[in-house]
Scaffold this active site. Structure first.
Site, short mmCIF file in Angstrom:
data_model
loop_
_atom_site.label_atom_id
_atom_site.label_comp_id
_atom_site.label_asym_id
_atom_site.label_seq_id
_atom_site.Cartn_x
_atom_site.Cartn_y
_atom_site.Cartn_z
N PRO A 1 9.58 -4.50 -0.15
CG PRO A 1 10.76 -2.85 -1.29
CD PRO A 1 9.44 -3.57 -1.29
CE LYS B 1 0.80 1.17 4.53
NZ LYS B 1 1.64 2.30 4.92
CB ALA C 1 9.82 0.32 2.48
N GLY C 2 7.47 1.40 4.83
CA GLY C 2 6.16 2.07 4.92
C GLY C 2 5.18 1.54 3.89
CG ASP D 1 -0.77 -0.09 8.35
OD1 ASP D 1 -1.47 0.82 8.83
OD2 ASP D 1 0.39 0.06 7.95
#
Ligand code: C5P
Length: 333
Positions: free
Chosen positions: A137, A40, A140-141, A179
């Site tokens: 990754p 996302k 990385a957020g 999340d």
């Protein structure tokens, strides 16, 4: 019995079976599933307050994008009530295997935690083998771990025939991480509270994106440990995200409150922003708590050129697009 064999390409399932066992394996294999777990990006992220439980209240607009991990689930026979997880990291070509009881260093793995939680809520004791192929990754957020967890929850619901509704899966997902509920539906959503209260955005334009991942990752926990709450917050700011916006409007409205904290910890982000500013894209921002940044491009030609120039600077760059909402939401809209 199923044995896992380590090979160059990951883990090979090698059955060592009698004729009866082979028949049973065939049945089990037909119940195997492979599922995609998307990453996302956060198009908008405001931190509106600090909570008593140690988390922060957020208002964030998230979009699922076309960068995926994959999870392959193989149900094991009733007598094998173990959980087996094997992982191939496509970027490093690393292969590793895990089984219960877990060594201390992998107890935090979100796929394993999800399987244990589903067992607790459903009472299922049957064995399951999961092979995770990692492409998203880390640090990385991009929500890779959360997406793997949500996909595991949905996969087990199907394989074990649990009959969990979406609402029930959202509740379980919120126990795993902030999340995770967003990924139960995917598409686009406005997330509030810890990030776990999700309101779907039914219509969204496809965005041509370049994702840039610097070599230094950032820990979500560390970014949130700094002072990052907005001095003032006007809830009207989020309302326009509920109507259909053009990529140009979205490019102008990008916002991430965590950017300044992340830049203090990783100078790469400032360098990336300076680079993206020169490219005349529709907009650019950091995603989540970083360290990855993305740009909304005018067209694919611009995206391919930009990704190439980033790679010349030794930055991992991906040309990706935002994913449409799931069909059930589109038809309801
Ligand atoms: O929920 P999750 O485990 O992904 O969060 C990781 C860490 O990020 C939390 O332990 C917390 O320190 C921080 N966090 C926060 N507020 C949020 C989400 C995460 O402070 N809304």
């Amino acid at each position: 019995m199923i044995e896992f064999e380590k090979g160059l390409e990951g883990i090979v399932l090698r059955p060592t079976l009698s004729l009866q066992g082979i028949r049973m394996m065939a049945t089990l294999r037909t119940r195997a599933h492979s599922l995609w777990a998307p990453a996302k990006i956060n198009l908008f992220l405001e931190v509106t307050g600090r909570r008593a439980d140690g988390y922060h209240d957020l208002v964030t607009v998230m979009a699922a994008v076309s960068l995926f991990d994959t999870l392959h689930f193989v149900p094991l026979s009733q007598s094998q009530n173990t959980t087996q997880l094997t992982v191939t990291d496509v970027r490093t070509r690393d292969c590793s295997g895990m089984r219960t009881p877990l060594p201390a260093n992998v107890r935090d793995n979100l796929v394993m935690r999800t399987i244990e939680l589903v067992r607790k809520h459903s009472g299922v004791t049957a064995g399951i083998a999961v092979h995770l192929t990692k492409r998203i990754p880390l640090e990385a957020g991009l929500g890779g771990g959360s997406s793997d967890a949500a996909t595991t929850l949905m996969g087990l619901n199907r394989i074990w025939d649990l009959g969990f509704s979406s609402a029930r899966m959202m509740e379980i997902a919120a126990e795993i991480g902030s999340d995770v509920p967003f990924f139960i539906h995917g598409g686009w959503g406005i997330c509030e509270g810890r990030g776990d209260r999700v309101q779907r955005i039914p219509r969204s334009p496809p965005l041509a994106l370049v994702l840039a991942v610097p070599p230094q990752g950032l820990s979500t926990r560390e970014i949130f440990s700094e002072d990052c709450v907005a001095p003032a917050w006007n809830s009207d700011m989020v309302l326009p995200w509920l109507r259909t916006r053009t990529p140009m409007e979205i490019g102008r409205a990008l916002h991430n409150r965590l950017t300044n904290v992340a830049i203090r910890r990783s100078p790469w982000i400032r360098t990336l922003f300076a680079f993206l500013k020169r490219e005349h894209v529709l907009g650019y921002s950091m995603t989540g708590s970083g360290s990855a940044c993305f740009a909304i491009c005018r067209h694919w030609r611009q995206a391919w050129g930009l990704a190439g120039r980033l790679r010349c600077q030794n930055i991992h760059a991906y040309c990706i697009h935002s994913l449409p909402p799931p069909p059930s939401l589109t038809s309801a809209a």
